[in-house]
Design an enzyme around this catalytic site. Structure first.
Site, PDB file in Angstrom:
ATOM      1  N   ASP A   1       0.867  -1.165   0.000  1.00 43.71           N
ATOM      2  CA  ASP A   1       0.000   0.000   0.000  1.00 43.71           C
ATOM      3  C   ASP A   1       0.907   1.219   0.000  1.00 43.71           C
ATOM      4  O   ASP A   1       1.603   1.500   0.988  1.00 43.71           O
ATOM      5  CB  ASP A   1      -0.925   0.032   1.214  1.00 43.71           C
ATOM      6  CG  ASP A   1      -1.968   1.132   1.047  1.00 43.71           C
ATOM      7  OD1 ASP A   1      -1.892   1.870   0.042  1.00 43.71           O
ATOM      8  OD2 ASP A   1      -2.861   1.250   1.899  1.00 43.71           O
TER       9      ASP A   1
HETATM   10  C1  BGC Z   1      -4.611   3.638   0.304  1.00 45.44           C
HETATM   11  C2  BGC Z   1      -4.965   2.464  -0.589  1.00 45.44           C
HETATM   12  C3  BGC Z   1      -4.972   2.879  -2.035  1.00 45.44           C
HETATM   13  C4  BGC Z   1      -3.654   3.510  -2.377  1.00 45.44           C
HETATM   14  C5  BGC Z   1      -3.564   3.951  -3.822  1.00 45.44           C
HETATM   15  C6  BGC Z   1      -3.381   4.364  -0.173  1.00 45.44           C
HETATM   16  O1  BGC Z   1      -3.195   5.554   0.530  1.00 45.44           O
HETATM   17  O2  BGC Z   1      -4.421   3.177   1.634  1.00 45.44           O
HETATM   18  O3  BGC Z   1      -6.202   1.936  -0.214  1.00 45.44           O
HETATM   19  O4  BGC Z   1      -5.231   1.769  -2.832  1.00 45.44           O
HETATM   20  O5  BGC Z   1      -3.445   4.648  -1.556  1.00 45.44           O
HETATM   21  O6  BGC Z   1      -4.384   5.011  -4.089  1.00 45.44           O
END
Ligand code: BGC
Length: 744
Positions: free
Chosen positions: A290
């Site tokens: 993530d």
């Molecule tokens: C979030 C994720 C997301 C990723 C890409 C992160 O900050 O926790 O859920 O998929 O960003 O946008």
């Protein structure tokens, strides 16, 4: 954790047919895709391999998508294997062209995006969808989202988000299935099926990504990104089931969560990615971080620098690095130093290349970049109809003192509140490429429902936030002239979502005060809530003449809410999460344990607060209808049964009112004596049925030995003999019980 080639080879996909992960053992080492993967891998330099493990982001400027300086060259050089936030058919086509025409090995790119509850046509937030308890509706929402995303050049969504949470202070509660593992697992299966479909041959489906693995929904104090610490039993029984269901339904990718668990950050956790995901669940796809999850392990304090962080992540089983460039910057050196075997890099790259073959990108890299299809598919009437249908199924009627449904013959209607004529907030957080301008506001929905003849008085009343009451007078004057009042209040869309944890989850600003003053006019007031999380609203919960939980319902919100307000759709949603009376009760959930001193109002020395009740404001599974459902006493086909035998429990449900309606019949179980303490109730089944007025239907649930199982004292997943209470009803707090006993 080294992922062995046979695991990958054992995957499947012969002749293009999709075989769910749990059946993958059937195929053998003759997998033709694996042979192709190896033939590509043999040509790759170490840098190119690391490039495949690197996920870049692009941006969205005022004129459309933009790419950061140097990124196009990086694609050309094979330094990046996937991009996220890049969408539209034209933009992705151009980036794909660079990859497959100008890079040495011509390996196509993956394009990912957070298509969480819609791409352009927005559906209700996932918590709202879970409130529908309607798995066909949830699958349909994901299917439409996938069709639109795939038409806009995407082939991968970072969804479903399957974090069980029992803490509404956590802002991301809006993005998941709520508090329950059983309901969450059902929603997981529906979403994965909707996003991925039955075959990766389809050009209108996208790869799903189960996130955030694992237990991201249990941060201490509800603060986003915070530490997670819990027993392995709770972790396995409560938090893992939805992720597992998603993986078993065939989700091809998994995202590691930001949090640590039991002292180890998920991104560097070989127990999670290796033992559980690959070992126990036979996960065949690949794991992505993530965002900067790798670098963040430095702040977690388990590694000294970014290079060590990359080593920890890759050895733990994390194959793709989103955004942090830790792999790109250091992995080559780590391999040279012998800290990471190149064989581990090869395994990771195999998983990624396999995915690209699986999607057919080597044969047709532009499969998802079709401008004509994009124009035809986005926001199509069919998708609007689907969105409206899912939206109205997601609405939960919390109170109704005879106010709803309103008559369409109403002469004068006051429509009031900061969210009454609002479009921007209806799409909610994580709204993909959704735009407020495409949404139907509540006011517009009501106007089109009532037609030009109706006299509709609109007043904003107040803002969502702040102390200003200067609009109250106009709102109250409108209410006094009207036959009924609809008041739309709640949260701004940025008040729930990532990094929006709150200590106080009240209705912000002057909105509740406005409701109080409107109700004091004596007019029938229907309060429409639009929000992303359970709210604490003691006055409304006990005094609102009518109260509808409408979440953030998406593009067709206004039409869907109007359908419910005027009785064209009888509300059928049930809460997928407990609404507390007070923040001090959090975490609060229906599936609590009895304790050695269960609550007793007459005894001080029991499990309770001395200043507020234990009970929630609105319990899990709760939701009213415009009709009433009468339940017979449940019956079982055998009160005593042997281990391994099935038990059938039957109840007759009757629509005792005058309107047709749907009811969610819920089955709960309690294990009365076990080797560990057990919850007072656990959801074990549900069925949503439609009944005409006066109609009766027999509803039957079949329980197998597995439904009685739990993690025993010795951490075995097993059922123990003894007595169980089976409970059936229309809410977790309104059930009828029948006792059964399992013998050897
Ligand atoms: C979030 C994720 C997301 C990723 C890409 C992160 O900050 O926790 O859920 O998929 O960003 O946008």
């Amino acid at each position: 954790m080294i992922i062995l080639l046979p695991v990958l080879l054992g995957i499947f996909l012969l002749g293009g047919a999709f075989i769910p992960a749990h059946e993958k053992a059937r195929s053998g080492p003759e997998d033709p895709i694996a042979r192709k993967v190896d033939s590509v891998l043999a040509l790759m330099t170490l840098e190119e391999k690391i490039g495949q493990m690197t996920l870049y982001t692009t941006d969205w400027g005022s004129t459309g998508p933009t790419i950061r300086p140097g990124y196009a060259d990086d694609i050309r050089a094979g330094n990046c294997g996937a991009l996220f936030n890049s969408h539209t058919a034209a933009f992705t086509r151009e980036l794909q062209r660079i990859a497959v025409e100008e890079s040495r090995l011509k390996i196509p790119l993956l394009f990912g995006f957070d298509v969480v509850h819609g791409y352009k046509t927005m559906f209700p937030i996932p918590l709202g969808q879970a409130a529908s308890w309607d798995m066909e509706a949830i699958e349909r929402a994901a299917e439409v989202a996938a069709a639109e995303a795939a038409a806009a050049g995407l082939n991968w969504t970072f969804a479903p988000m399957l974090d069980v949470t029992r803490d509404p202070r956590w802002g991301r509660v809006m993005e998941g299935p709520g508090e329950d593992p059983f309901l969450g697992a059902a929603a997981a299966r529906a979403q994965v099926k909707g996003f991925q479909g039955d075959s990766f041959d389809n050009a209108d489906r996208v790869l799903a990504c189960v996130k955030h693995f694992a237990a991201y929904g249990a941060p201490i104090g509800g603060r986003d990104y915070n530490t997670v610490d819990m027993s392995e039993r709770t972790f396995r029984e409560v938090y893992l089931p939805p992720y597992r269901a998603g993986v078993e339904a065939g989700a091809w990718t998994v995202m590691a969560s930001f949090n640590d668990i039991d002292g180890v950050p998920a991104t560097g956790n070989s127990w999670l990615m290796g033992d559980i995901l690959r070992g126990e669940w036979n996960f065949p796809g690949f794991v992505v971080t993530d965002y900067t999850g790798i670098n963040e392990m430095v702040s977690h304090g388990v590694v000294a620098n970014e290079k060590e962080a990359g080593e920890l992540a890759v050895l733990a089983g994390v194959e793709m690095d989103m955004q942090s460039a830790a792999y790109q910057n250091h992995l080559k050196q780590s391999v040279r130093e012998g800290k990471v075997p190149e064989a581990r890099i090869d395994e990771a790259v195999r998983h990624i290349l396999y995915t690209k073959f699986l999607l057919g990108l080597f044969d047709d890299p532009y499969k998802f970049c079709n401008k004509e299809r994009e124009q035809r598919v986005l926001l199509s009437q069919e998708h609007q109809d689907a969105s409206r249908d899912v939206a109205r199924r997601s609405i939960v009627l919390l109170r109704n003192e005879g106010v709803l449904p309103l008559s369409k013959e109403i002469k004068t209607l006051a429509v009031i509140g900061p969210l009454a004529d609002d479009k921007d907030n209806l799409i909610g957080a994580w709204s993909g490429a959704g735009e407020g301008r495409h949404c139907v506001s509540l006011l517009t929905g009501i106007r089109s429902k009532l037609g030009k003849e109706a006299n509709i008085l609109y007043a904003k009343g107040c803002e969502i936030e702040g102390d200003d009451q200067s609009g109250f007078a106009e709102a109250l004057a409108a209410a006094r002239k009207a036959d009924a009042v609809i008041l739309a209040i709640g949260e701004h869309k940025d008040m729930s979502g990532e990094a929006t944890s709150k200590a106080m989850i009240r209705i912000p600003g002057q909105q509740e005060e406005l409701a109080r003053q409107l109700a004091a006019t004596g007019k029938p007031v229907a309060v429409v809530l639009m929000n992303g999380r359970p709210l604490v609203m003691p006055w409304l919960a006990e005094n609102a003449p009518a109260l509808l939980e409408c979440w953030w319902l998406g593009t067709q919100a206004g039409n869907a809410i109007a359908d419910v307000l005027f009785g064209d759709y009888n509300p059928s949603g049930k809460l997928p999460i407990t609404f507390p009376r007070h923040e001090g009760q959090i975490p609060i959930y229906y599936s609590y344990k009895n304790t050695g001193r269960p609550f007793n109002p007459d005894s001080k020395w029991t499990t309770k607060y001395i200043d507020i009740p234990n009970t929630p404001q609105f319990p899990f599974g709760y939701g009213l209808s415009y009709t009433t459902f009468r339940y017979s006493a449940p019956k079982v086909d055998r009160a005593v049964f042997r281990r391994g035998q099935e038990v059938k429990i039957t109840v007759t449900v009757e629509n005792a009112g005058r309107l047709a309606g749907e009811e969610v019949v819920q089955l709960y179980l309690r294990d009365l004596v076990a080797s560990t303490t057990r919850p007072v109730k656990e959801l074990k089944g549900f069925q949503k049925i439609m009944l005409k007025p006066g109609e009766r239907r027999e509803v039957q649930f079949t329980l197998t030995e597995n439904d009685f199982a739990f993690y025993t004292r010795t951490m075995q997943w097993a059922a123990e003999t003894g007595s169980f209470d089976l409970m059936v009803g229309g809410s977790s707090d309104e059930v009828q019980t029948v006792r059964v006993t399992m013998i050897e």
